[in-house]
Design an enzyme around this catalytic site. Structure first.
Site, PDB file in Angstrom:
ATOM      1  CG  ASP A  30      -2.163   0.807   1.072  1.00 40.27           C
ATOM      2  OD1 ASP A  30      -2.040   1.984   0.707  1.00 40.27           O
ATOM      3  OD2 ASP A  30      -3.264   0.268   1.275  1.00 40.27           O
ATOM      4  CG  PHE A 152     -19.719 -11.256  -2.978  1.00 33.27           C
ATOM      5  CD1 PHE A 152     -20.533 -10.450  -3.766  1.00 33.27           C
ATOM      6  CD2 PHE A 152     -19.003 -12.265  -3.600  1.00 33.27           C
ATOM      7  CE1 PHE A 152     -20.649 -10.663  -5.135  1.00 33.27           C
ATOM      8  CE2 PHE A 152     -19.107 -12.486  -4.970  1.00 33.27           C
ATOM      9  CZ  PHE A 152     -19.936 -11.688  -5.738  1.00 33.27           C
ATOM     10  CG  LEU A 153     -14.876  -8.384   2.580  1.00 31.73           C
ATOM     11  CD1 LEU A 153     -15.032  -7.134   3.407  1.00 31.73           C
ATOM     12  CD2 LEU A 153     -13.509  -8.990   2.804  1.00 31.73           C
ATOM     13  NE  ARG A 154     -22.053 -10.158   5.777  1.00 29.49           N
ATOM     14  CZ  ARG A 154     -22.559 -10.942   6.740  1.00 29.49           C
ATOM     15  NH1 ARG A 154     -23.713 -10.657   7.284  1.00 29.49           N
ATOM     16  NH2 ARG A 154     -21.910 -11.997   7.166  1.00 29.49           N
ATOM     17  CB  CYS A 263     -19.857  -1.001  -0.325  1.00 29.20           C
ATOM     18  SG  CYS A 263     -18.209  -1.283   0.315  1.00 29.20           S
ATOM     19  CE  LYS A 266     -17.347   2.077  -3.681  1.00 33.71           C
ATOM     20  NZ  LYS A 266     -16.752   1.160  -4.584  1.00 33.71           N
ATOM     21  CE  LYS A 326     -22.024  -3.870   8.526  1.00 27.48           C
ATOM     22  NZ  LYS A 326     -21.626  -4.718   7.395  1.00 27.48           N
TER      23      LYS A 326
HETATM   24  C1  UGA Z   1     -21.851  -4.414   1.468  1.00 23.92           C
HETATM   25  C2  UGA Z   1     -22.324  -5.789   0.979  1.00 23.92           C
HETATM   26  O1  UGA Z   1     -23.250  -6.322   1.922  1.00 23.92           O
HETATM   27  C3  UGA Z   1     -21.139  -6.749   0.834  1.00 23.92           C
HETATM   28  O2  UGA Z   1     -21.562  -7.988   0.301  1.00 23.92           O
HETATM   29  C4  UGA Z   1     -20.120  -6.119  -0.112  1.00 23.92           C
HETATM   30  O3  UGA Z   1     -18.985  -6.952  -0.278  1.00 23.92           O
HETATM   31  C5  UGA Z   1     -19.679  -4.786   0.453  1.00 23.92           C
HETATM   32  O4  UGA Z   1     -20.835  -3.922   0.591  1.00 23.92           O
HETATM   33  C6  UGA Z   1     -18.702  -4.171  -0.514  1.00 23.92           C
HETATM   34  O5  UGA Z   1     -19.121  -3.757  -1.604  1.00 23.92           O
HETATM   35  O6  UGA Z   1     -17.498  -4.204  -0.270  1.00 23.92           O
HETATM   36  P1  UGA Z   1     -21.196  -3.396   3.836  1.00 23.92           P
HETATM   37  O7  UGA Z   1     -20.951  -2.099   3.141  1.00 23.92           O
HETATM   38  O8  UGA Z   1     -20.207  -3.863   4.832  1.00 23.92           O
HETATM   39  O9  UGA Z   1     -21.335  -4.595   2.766  1.00 23.92           O
HETATM   40  O10 UGA Z   1     -22.591  -3.233   4.556  1.00 23.92           O
HETATM   41  P2  UGA Z   1     -23.947  -4.043   4.739  1.00 23.92           P
HETATM   42  O11 UGA Z   1     -23.860  -4.997   5.851  1.00 23.92           O
HETATM   43  O12 UGA Z   1     -24.432  -4.581   3.451  1.00 23.92           O
HETATM   44  O13 UGA Z   1     -24.890  -2.852   5.211  1.00 23.92           O
HETATM   45  C7  UGA Z   1     -24.995  -1.673   4.406  1.00 23.92           C
HETATM   46  C8  UGA Z   1     -25.921  -0.677   5.040  1.00 23.92           C
HETATM   47  O14 UGA Z   1     -27.258  -1.131   4.959  1.00 23.92           O
HETATM   48  C9  UGA Z   1     -25.679  -0.388   6.521  1.00 23.92           C
HETATM   49  O15 UGA Z   1     -25.783   1.011   6.711  1.00 23.92           O
HETATM   50  C10 UGA Z   1     -26.780  -1.132   7.226  1.00 23.92           C
HETATM   51  O16 UGA Z   1     -27.126  -0.558   8.453  1.00 23.92           O
HETATM   52  C11 UGA Z   1     -27.904  -1.003   6.206  1.00 23.92           C
HETATM   53  N1  UGA Z   1     -28.919  -2.069   6.292  1.00 23.92           N
HETATM   54  C12 UGA Z   1     -28.556  -3.375   6.135  1.00 23.92           C
HETATM   55  C13 UGA Z   1     -30.238  -1.729   6.497  1.00 23.92           C
HETATM   56  O17 UGA Z   1     -30.592  -0.534   6.618  1.00 23.92           O
HETATM   57  N2  UGA Z   1     -31.174  -2.722   6.558  1.00 23.92           N
HETATM   58  C14 UGA Z   1     -30.854  -4.023   6.409  1.00 23.92           C
HETATM   59  O18 UGA Z   1     -31.754  -4.883   6.484  1.00 23.92           O
HETATM   60  C15 UGA Z   1     -29.512  -4.365   6.189  1.00 23.92           C
END
Ligand code: UGA
Length: 448
Positions: A30, A152-154, A263, A266, A326
């Site tokens: 990096d 696809f990691l969260r 993620c 955008k 989150k």
């Molecule tokens: C998301 C995707 O879930 C991953 O699969 C993906 O790899 C990642 O983006 C990425 O592109 O790198 P992430 O950004 O960590 O993951 O967040 P999520 O867990 O999907 O949550 C996103 C937002 O949605 C959070 O603000 C969460 O609070 C909100 N959310 C989630 C809701 O408002 N309601 C729900 O039922 C679920």
């Protein structure tokens, strides 16, 4: 195998540590000197459950190293591109500058027949351009090949999602590339994780499409919540009923202040921008609405706060619990919680914020006061808002907190509080998606 990982954000750092766990020799590279120093010392630069342990295990085993020096990739045969692809300033498309910088830095160092594997989320068609650029920058017959293997990691679950993904997507142009990727992921494949082989462009689209589906689902559920509120129906029972339909399933059905982070928002915009470039106008019609509904949830929460402060927010003390986008993450990028806190502060209220992990990101915010506990944030508050779904907020004791605040009025922006428990303790509990318990307030809302 000897593997390099370019870019050590959430994605790259976690992927590098997972590769080391699977027995590969890995170097993470990096341009961020501080981040590399921390990682090399086995110190996690971000909050991610289980990551610190996985990182330390890799570093101590000697299989995981980090460097700012591009020459560190010299001995690797497989290179993962894990750099960030944020939203372009002033536009909706993805900013690929970091990706091209990584490709250019990598090109002169590639060994004959190297495999370059993209993991970053990119507009469809980028992998083909990376292949062309690498061919231009390497000698004829060098044999470098590009593959795409989206991640696809969260956040908050990065380690478990990396070690035990739902599926592997192997976007390849040859059997040889597939065979090498299968070698990289031998351990995961042995554990029974399904792998889908496809072409480069479908693999690129798989990632963006998954995020588009998730984002759309959340906006649909937020629209349902607003209808429930208007019709005096119960959104929690409704989502329970929907979730029991095996075609719909129970996940990503939590209503509230909407999605945020680095993620979903955008990627949604980048996808519709790329679709428009490809002449698919329906994508921006649909996804523009998904985006609008999402941003509107934040405004709804600010408007509700204003009403609960009797329309006179100036100088009133407000407690905001949660700042990260989150739970289980300290990431505040495009955080709905932070946007709502900022919106309430912009009305002139004095906003005290507590987040279990994200407070350090708010140190230089002049409009918010950062507190080090929920109790401290709630002291003498006239309104309390729970805006991130941290488990510890769901476990708060409403009786004890009721003694600290000035008024027992709470907005549950993530439906994490037990309304009966809080009501019994004398609180007025409001939530997006639930009809207001205060009938007067409700009349005002219906009057507009
Ligand atoms: C998301 C995707 O879930 C991953 O699969 C993906 O790899 C990642 O983006 C990425 O592109 O790198 P992430 O950004 O960590 O993951 O967040 P999520 O867990 O999907 O949550 C996103 C937002 O949605 C959070 O603000 C969460 O609070 C909100 N959310 C989630 C809701 O408002 N309601 C729900 O039922 C679920």
């Amino acid at each position: 195998m000897r593997i390099s990982v370019l870019g050590t954000g959430y994605l790259g750092a976690t992927h590098a540590a997972a590769l080391a766990r699977w027995g590969h020799d890995v170097v993470g590279v990096d341009v961020d000197v501080r981040r590399i120093e921390q990682l090399a010392d086995g110190v996690a630069p971000f909050h991610e459950p289980g990551f610190a342990e996985l990182l330390r295990e890799g570093v101590l085993s000697g299989r995981l190293a980090f460097s700012t020096d591009a020459s560190a990739v010299d001995s690797a045969d497989v290179h993962f591109l894990c750099v960030g692809t944020p939203q372009l300033d002033g536009g909706h498309a993805a900013d690929l500058r970091a990706l091209w910088a990584a490709v250019d830095a990598l090109a002169p160092r590639l060994r004959h027949g190297a495999l370059v594997v993209g993991k970053s989320t990119v507009p469809v068609g980028t992998a083909a351009l990376v292949q062309e650029r690498l061919e231009d920058l390497t000698a004829p017959g060098h044999g470098v090949e590009v593959a795409w293997n989206p991640e696809f990691l969260r956040e908050g679950h990065a380690v478990e999602d990396s070690l035990r993904p739902d599926r592997l997507v192997l976007g390849v142009a040859s059997d040889a590339a597939e065979a090498r990727l299968r070698e990289v992921y031998r351990q995961v494949l042995c554990d029974g994780v399904p792998a889908v082989r496809t072409d480069l462009q479908t693999a690129e689209l798989a990632k963006a499409s998954a995020n588009v589906m998730l984002a759309s689902r959340i906006s649909v559920v937020n629209v349902l919540a607003e209808v429930c509120e208007a019709a005096n129906a119960d959104i929690e029972r409704l989502t329970e009923i929907l979730g029991l339909d095996s075609r719909i399933g129970p996940r990503y059905l939590s209503p509230g202040i909407g999605f945020g982070g680095g993620c979903l928002p955008k990627d949604l915009r980048a996808f519709s921008s790329r679709a428009a470039e490809l002449g698919v106008e329906t994508a921006s019609q649909l996804l523009g609405a998904v985006d609008e509904v999402n941003v509107y949830q934040r405004q709804r929460a600010v408007d509700l706060a204003r009403r609960l402060l009797d329309g006179r927010p100036r100088g009133r003390q407000v407690a905001v619990l949660g700042a990260s986008f989150k739970a289980d993450s300290d990431d505040v990028r495009d955080s709905p919680a932070l946007a709502v806190a900022t919106g309430i502060a912009a009305l002139g209220a004095c906003v005290h914020v507590y987040d279990p992990e994200a407070g350090h990101h708010l140190a230089d915010r002049l409009d918010l006061e950062v507190r080090d506990s929920a109790e401290s944030a709630c002291e003498r508050a006239e309104l309390t808002l729970v805006l991130t779904e941290w488990a510890q907020f769901g476990a708060l004791d409403p009786v004890a907190l009721g003694r600290i605040v000035r008024r027992r009025v709470v907005v549950d922006g993530r439906l994490v509080l037990d309304p009966h428990r809080w009501t019994r303790a004398g609180w007025q509990v409001h939530a997006l998606g639930r009809r207001d318990p205060d009938p007067q307030l409700d009349t005002r809302r219906r009057a507009g």
